[in-house]
Design a protein around this motif. Structure first.
Motif, PDB file in Angstrom:
ATOM      1  N   LEU A  97       0.739  -1.324  -0.044  1.00 52.46           N
ATOM      2  CA  LEU A  97      -0.016   0.009  -0.187  1.00 52.46           C
ATOM      3  C   LEU A  97       0.828   1.267   0.193  1.00 52.46           C
ATOM      4  O   LEU A  97       0.435   2.214  -0.593  1.00 52.46           O
ATOM      5  CB  LEU A  97      -0.895   0.109   1.172  1.00 52.46           C
ATOM      6  N   LEU A  98       2.068   1.293   0.730  1.00 50.05           N
ATOM      7  CA  LEU A  98       3.027   2.389   0.510  1.00 50.05           C
ATOM      8  C   LEU A  98       3.563   2.521  -0.541  1.00 50.05           C
ATOM      9  O   LEU A  98       3.367   3.682  -1.216  1.00 50.05           O
ATOM     10  CB  LEU A  98       4.028   2.126   1.665  1.00 50.05           C
ATOM     11  N   PRO A 260      -1.377   1.806   5.254  1.00 50.15           N
ATOM     12  CA  PRO A 260       0.102   1.521   4.479  1.00 50.15           C
ATOM     13  C   PRO A 260       1.011   1.325   5.729  1.00 50.15           C
ATOM     14  O   PRO A 260       1.026   2.025   6.808  1.00 50.15           O
ATOM     15  CB  PRO A 260       0.270   2.792   3.660  1.00 50.15           C
ATOM     16  N   GLY A 319      -4.220   3.924  -1.838  1.00 53.76           N
ATOM     17  CA  GLY A 319      -3.075   3.301  -0.981  1.00 53.76           C
ATOM     18  C   GLY A 319      -3.194   3.630   0.252  1.00 53.76           C
ATOM     19  O   GLY A 319      -3.152   2.892   1.270  1.00 53.76           O
TER      20      GLY A 319
END
Length: 545
Positions: A97-98, A260, A319
């Motif tokens: 997600l990062l 994230p 994200g």
């Protein structure tokens, strides 16, 4: 006063009609998006709800910031491979997600760097070939769903998979698992969808405001519900229906979101994954908006750089709240356009319905048969690959038809990006060929007992014209008079200037007389931005004399 009132009434009627079309488009694309968001998340190795999050963000966030009138964004099959590889390499979904957030920031940066200019270099036959290829795949991939085989719920833009799975084996499995209820729902759904295109339905004041897809979905739920009462063992269950995660409480719903892992910002693999996601998502978005513009009845042009920024903001938000990467999706966009969408309201409706329904009506959505959705997608595919498109490009000549056919064939045999790349190479061949043939025109005639050769340079004489001009000058016979006319040229490449200079310096060795012609009246108007460039090159030619 009456005239103003009539104009106001007419404008209001147009707004109402447009809103109705936008709602139909947003509703139909919402119906298609639900199972595809889930299927793409599943194939990407991500939590199922992350696909729904990306669909909501694609509709609401990208829809809000995008300047595209008709494009609808969300998770797309072309991103499956890069998403799956990134999750595996990073080892955790929060770290991925990062990378998605960083990919969004990269896309915003590409927008400010004006990288969207690449969209101007996709020839129309390649774009139409992409649409036709997707249309054919949609048709083929829906056929198993129409007869009750729903194991492959992802509408991936490829008929052949890396592990060897292909459409032939899919059909074989489908024929072994025929389902009468699915076939009945599909037959009735296709009949309704085709009937809704007839003039009698389009002109009916009541029916034209009802989305055909809504009728199809309600009919599918009703038929399967009736069968489950009369003959429960025949009813469609499991993967024959939409499968949306259902939270048992508000805390359970929020538990479907993931944040994230910011601590991974020092991991170099995160940045490598972000770059891969950004590049693939950006290219997919540029191709999709170009294709959506081609389908737009009003022929509006989407600013490519603004679209990159909107897509980047969408991926950043996706994200941050646990969604997989998104991009503009031509399948959803074309479904929406075919249903009557004309403004970006359709994308906002699509996102809003996703958000509302996953919160309030997940159990209702999970009753929709795949056969109903497959019927909608099949009709969309039929419109994308209509035979009149093939006829029109065939009539335009081989230079248009072959890149179109090559793109279609390559997409069917490989994947979307590879197919477009092959189509671009074929189109480039014809562009170079056309440039070679039209770089200049040569006329030969006799005067005063000597052969005179008139070489008229074209409008834009680039380095691509070098080979043909070299050949023409090399073929000049001894004792000839050569006249070079550059009066119609707005640009002459320095390589071509060097060729003419070399020819001038050696012409006397073969008793060749070289004459430069410049007409005072240019038969072809030159844009002001090119006048200075043209005059500079004319001065260079003067210096050769």
């Amino acid at each position: 006063m009456n005239t103003v009132k009539k104009l106001h009434t007419k404008s209001r009627a147009i707004d109402i009609t447009q809103f109705q079309g936008d709602f139909r488009g947003g509703f139909v694309s919402f119906l298609v998006a639900v199972p595809l968001c889930l299927g793409i998340a599943l194939a990407s190795g991500a939590p199922l709800f992350s696909g729904i999050i990306a669909g909501i963000v694609g509709g609401l966030v990208v829809g809000l910031f995008s300047r595209s009138a008709l494009s609808i964004s969300g998770p797309e099959a072309g991103l499956i491979v890069v998403t799956l590889a990134a999750i595996e390499s990073l080892g955790s979904f929060p770290a991925f997600l990062l990378a998605t957030c960083l990919a969004g920031l990269i896309q915003v940066g590409l927008g400010y760097l004006r990288a969207g200019i690449i969209s101007n270099f996709f020839p129309t036959p390649v774009i139409k070939g992409m649409l036709a290829g997707i249309g054919i795949i949609l048709i083929i991939k829906q056929i198993p769903h129409l007869i009750g085989y729903d194991a492959d719920s992802v509408e991936e833009i490829s008929l052949f998979q890396p592990e060897g799975f292909n459409i032939i084996s899919q059909f074989r499995l489908a024929l072994e698992q025929l389902n009468g209820v699915a076939m009945l729902i599909a037959a009735l759904s296709l009949t309704i969808l085709l009937m809704w295109e007839r003039p009698v339905f389009k002109t009916n004041a009541f029916l034209r405001n009802i989305p055909a897809a809504l009728v199809v979905v309600v009919l599918g739920i009703a038929i399967n519900g009736l069968v489950s009462v009369v003959a429960p063992h025949w009813a469609l269950k499991g993967n024959h229906l939409v499968q949306l995660p259902v939270a048992d409480s508000l805390s359970g719903f929020f538990g479907l979101f993931t944040l994230p892992d910011i601590s991974q910002w020092t991991n170099p693999q995160v940045y490598a994954a972000a770059m891969s996601i950004a590049l693939v998502a950006s290219l997919e978005a540029l191709l999709a908006i170009e294709a959506s513009d081609q389908l737009d009845p009003l022929k509006r042009k989407t600013p490519a750089n603004a679209e990159l920024k909107a897509q980047g903001i969408g991926n950043l938000v996706s994200g941050l709240i646990g969604g997989i990467p998104l991009t503009s999706v031509i399948v959803r966009s074309s479904v929406s356009i075919n249903a009557g969408a004309r403004t970006k309201r359709a994308a906002l409706v699509h996102g809003a319905l996703l958000l509302v329904c996953v919160i309030t009506l997940p159990t209702v959505l999970n009753q929709i048969p795949w056969a109903s959705l497959a019927s909608i997608l099949l009709i969309t595919g039929y419109k994308l690959t209509h035979v009149r498109i093939f006829k029109a490009l065939f009539n335009d000549g081989i230079a248009k038809f072959l890149p179109f056919v090559a793109t279609v064939a390559a997409i069917l045999l490989t994947d979307l990006l590879t197919g477009i790349g092959i189509g671009m190479l074929v189109a480039l061949f014809f562009i170079l060929r056309e440039n070679y043939l039209n770089a200049h025109k040569t006329e030969t005639f006799q005067a005063d007992g000597r052969e005179r050769i008139l070489i008229r340079l074209g409008d834009y004489v680039s380095f691509l014209s070098k080979a043909s001009i070299v050949q023409s000058l090399t073929n000049v016979p001894d004792n000839a008079i050569v006249e070079i006319d550059s009066s119609s040229s707005s640009y002459i490449d320095s390589d071509v200037m060097s060729i003419i200079q070399n020819f001038k310096e050696t012409a006397h060795l073969r008793n060749i007389q070289l004459v430069f012609l410049r007409e005072t009246v240019n038969p072809k108007p030159i844009p002001e931005s090119l006048l200075a460039m043209r005059n500079r090159h004319l001065r260079e030619i003067q210096q050769l004399e």
